[in-house]
Scaffold this active site. Structure first.
Site, short mmCIF file in Angstrom:
data_model
loop_
_atom_site.label_atom_id
_atom_site.label_comp_id
_atom_site.label_asym_id
_atom_site.label_seq_id
_atom_site.Cartn_x
_atom_site.Cartn_y
_atom_site.Cartn_z
N GLY A 1 -40.91 103.11 1.33
CA GLY A 1 -42.19 103.35 1.99
C GLY A 1 -43.30 103.73 1.05
N ASN B 1 -31.14 73.77 -5.84
CA ASN B 1 -31.42 72.78 -6.88
C ASN B 1 -30.26 71.81 -7.00
OD1 ASN B 1 -33.38 74.87 -9.15
ND2 ASN B 1 -34.03 73.54 -7.49
N GLN C 1 -32.70 81.27 -14.91
CA GLN C 1 -31.89 80.76 -13.80
C GLN C 1 -30.54 81.47 -13.75
OE1 GLN C 1 -33.19 78.51 -16.04
NE2 GLN C 1 -34.74 77.40 -14.88
N ASP D 1 -29.48 113.46 -4.33
CA ASP D 1 -30.46 112.66 -5.07
C ASP D 1 -31.41 113.55 -5.86
OD1 ASP D 1 -31.56 110.30 -5.99
OD2 ASP D 1 -32.94 110.08 -4.31
#
EC number: 2.7.11.1
Length: 749
Positions: free
Chosen positions: A416, A89, A120, A529
């Site tokens: 996935g 921009n 923005q 995890d």
């Protein structure tokens, strides 16, 4: 301006307090004119209210604006959907800037779009900009447009959208179902509940971003060894933007005073693939000279070849009286050695963290994944699914997609999709995890996929997921895995009143998870995890740990039996093991029970990783601090898991990621007043959530140290899988998997 209504006073009042850069457009009027713009928007663009309000936002476009990105915005507005794009921009004075624009629709309760919010973010210094286009063929180590959307834009968009929704009289969260279409990392409805959207694990790209060092990374496999990553500190030191750096050789830092002999040393080290530390005079973009204690360190792949070069810069310039003159080197030899050591240590840390990001350099990185059915493992000796798949393979030569019929989608993860599939001509069902090869390579996730494949091939445990085979096509990988009728433990948790389980049920699930983690550690793996979303419920009601792509697989374990005498592993008391001779170690019977009670199986991996991976609410302090971590991170996560299953929330969760991290590192553990939990359980959680890794329960002797805690008294570890689970899913239930099942599958809990 005629015909354009002034913004409602309530809208102005609510939004005026926000410091973000954004605009609000009226979707009910032709051309979606702007009816509100923040002070930040005026400051960023240089335009005033008279030039903005009543106009469409296209006045920011210019000759360099990509029409394809503009069309994405138009299409999203036409469909009433959210989108996120990066646009070039132009400010009022003609200065170009990279604008990360996120458009989110605000809908009324009847589903009609009333407003569009455009947030923005000026990412000129952060984005890769046109680096990809200008340097064709240079694969960047971290795709910054995606990272900025996830890590910068998301929280700002949430703030603004919720404020506009309140001003519009819309229940906060109404826009989120649409906003989920935007690539911001937020999936599912927003809300105040702790688990209002899935928690996405942080990946290895986050590891590199979080290293607080001045460095860049170059790829020697490409012509001229171009830079594929530059840290924020590197950009601040040199004065260049990321767009000006990526894809270029590092020689742009050289200048008139740079010693040619030193440059030749660096070139020779790159050619030889060796490590080097030198002091070199470099120059910033503004032309200011500085002394750079530069360390070059190769990061090697498994074949010993240099996959990346890490270049660490340490600014060792003394304060100069004249900025126009090159600084004089006046350090003592001792000071120079100390600075060189600092750079070498940083390079070692970065190289270690990068190990997981080095995708194979072979033409086909997927060649290591076998397409044949996995060997039948002892715990699956009588599995009918194995027998049926083997018969098909013998008949047709190899497994193909045509052998399966898709039933429905079970879920979508970070890398996935997972579908429920049925073997043609049978009632056998499987979970098929599908990955796009090109996307995996583009997102530097090849190593993650190969890690998961290798671990699935190696493990054989009743509480770990089973991989039957992998089907490869030219474009995709399909992992055919054991299907779990009960879906995720996350789904069971969400279906309960106040999203929490009874303490005796939590003990059952925690004991099975602990046993699975002990087995992984025995093989040298650190899971990294753990969370309810990664714990599946088998049709028998027992748990299956899944998703090993973030696991650390480069450790090794040397199991040993140690005599413990009268001092046990937990709390200084001897472990209270059942009378079964195998119950303590989970192994086979050997010797008398009396003898084994005085011995302990030690099987913790000798692993040390620096990767910043895991799910933010479950991360251990040592991971956040980038101090290096080992298997004790799994014991911290186990403490978080037990806490969440009991209380329906995690103990350190903040409104923002950085707030969560701050809480994990500094805040003391606090227990809610309800529900009532036993003292033994609270004691276990406290000992697992010790911030000092050396004092954490399990850090000395591993899982057996935790098993001996009084909370687990009465658990028959050797016969866990033969005990009655708290919940057994109905196999005929149509609600077959994933978190999308809601509570329908858990009526008989």
């Amino acid at each position: 301006m005629a015909g354009v209504p002034a913004p409602a006073s309530q809208l102005t009042k609510v939004l005026a307090g926000l410091r973000h850069t954004f605009v609000v457009a009226d979707a009910t009027l032709p051309d979606c004119p702007l009816v509100y713009a923040s002070e930040g928007f005026y400051a960023m663009t240089g335009y005033g209210p008279d030039e903005v309000l009543g106009h469409n936002c296209r006045f920011l476009q210019g000759e360099g604006t990509d029409p394809k990105e503009v069309q994405k915005i138009r299409d999203a507005i036409k469909k009433g959907e959210a989108c996120s794009v990066r646009l070039l921009n132009y400010r009022k004075d003609g200065t170009p800037f990279w604008n990360l624009l996120t458009v989110t629709p605000i809908k009324t309760p009847d589903g009609r779009v009333s407003k569009f919010v455009g947030v923005q973010v000026d990412v000129t210094s952060k984005t890769e900009g046109k680096a990809l286009a200008d340097n064709s063929g240079v694969p960047l180590l971290v795709k910054y447009d995606h990272r900025l959307r996830d890590n910068v834009a998301r929280t700002i968009v949430d703030d603004v959208t919720i404020a506009v929704e309140k001003a519009e009289g819309v229940e906060p969260g109404q826009a989120s179902a649409v906003a989920a279409a935007a690539p911001l990392g937020a999936k599912g409805p927003r809300g105040t509940a702790p688990k209002s959207f899935p928690r996405v694990a942080l990946d290895l790209a986050t590891t590199v971003e979080r290293i607080q060092q001045n460095f860049c990374i170059s790829d020697p496999t490409l012509p001229d060894c171009p830079i594929v990553f530059a840290s924020d500190a590197f950009l601040e030191l040199t004065g260049y933007s990321r767009e000006e750096v990526l894809g270029r050789n590092c020689r742009f830092l050289q200048g008139a005073g740079t010693d040619r002999g030193t440059v030749d040393q660096i070139r020779a080290a790159i050619k030889e693939g060796s490590e080097l530390t030198v002091r070199i005079l470099n120059y910033t973009k503004a032309g200011k000279a500085f002394w750079n204690m530069f360390t070059l360190a190769p990061m090697r792949d498994q074949d010993g070849h240099a996959r990346f070069f890490v270049g660490v810069q340490v600014d060792v310039t003394a304060q100069s009286t004249s900025p126009d003159k090159a600084p004089v080197w006046n350090k003592t030899p001792e000071e120079e050695v100390a600075k060189a050591k600092m750079g070498a240590e940083a390079a070692s840390l970065i190289s270690s963290a990068l190990q997981g990001m080095a995708a194979p350099t072979t033409a086909n990185p997927w060649a290591a994944i076998s397409g044949v059915i996995m060997r039948r493992k002892p715990h699956k000796a009588d599995d009918k699914a194995y027998q049926a798949l083997l018969q098909l393979q013998e008949r047709d030569g190899k497994m193909k997609l045509m052998h399966f019929r898709r039933v429905k989608q079970l879920g979508a993860g970070d890398v996935g999709l997972v579908d429920l599939v049925q073997l043609q001509g049978s009632e056998l069902k499987f979970a098929m995890k599908t990955l796009d090869k090109f996307e995996m390579q583009e997102r530097n996730k090849v190593a993650r996929v190969l890690t998961e494949s290798a671990i699935l091939a190696a493990v054989d445990h009743p509480f770990l997921a089973t991989l039957y085979c992998t089907i490869q096509t030219d474009t995709h990988l399909h992992f055919v895995m054991e299907y779990c009728d009960g879906g995720e433990l996350y789904g069971l948790l969400n279906s309960q009143p106040k999203k929490r389980l009874k303490e005796e049920h939590v003990r059952f699930y925690a004991s099975e998870v602990l046993t699975a983690l002990q087995y992984l550690h025995l093989l040298g793996y650190v899971y990294r995890d753990l969370k309810p979303e990664n714990i599946l419920l088998h049709h028998t009601g027992h748990v299956l740990l899944t998703d090993f792509d973030l696991s650390y697989s480069k450790g090794s374990t040397t199991p040993r039996i140690e005599k413990i005498g009268g001092a046990g592993a937990a709390g200084g008391s001897a472990p209270k093991s059942p009378k079964k001779s195998s119950s303590k170690s989970g192994g086979s019977s050997s010797g008398s029970a009396l003898q084994l009670e005085n011995y302990l199986l030690l099987a913790e991996p000798s692993a040390r990783a620096n990767s910043f991976v895991g799910t933010e609410e479950y991360l251990a302090p040592e991971v956040i601090n980038a101090a290096g971590h080992g298997p004790a991170v799994d014991w911290w996560s186990l403490g978080i898991l037990i806490f969440e299953l009991l209380y329906g929330t995690t103990p350190f969760r903040g409104a923002r990621r950085d707030e969560t991290f701050e809480n994990i590192i500094k805040s003391p553990l606090k227990f809610p007043s309800k529900p009532a939990v036993s003292e033994e359980c609270r004691d276990l959680i406290e000992k697992l959530l010790v911030k000092d890794v050396g004092a954490r329960l399990g850090s000395r002797t591993g899982a057996n140290e935790i098993k001996s805690h009084p909370w687990f008294k009465g658990i028959n570890w050797a016969l866990l899988r033969h005990q009655q689970p708290p919940y057994v899913p109905r196999r005929a239930s149509k609600a077959a998997g994933g978190s999308s099942t809601g509570g329908a599958a858990f009526d008989n809990y």
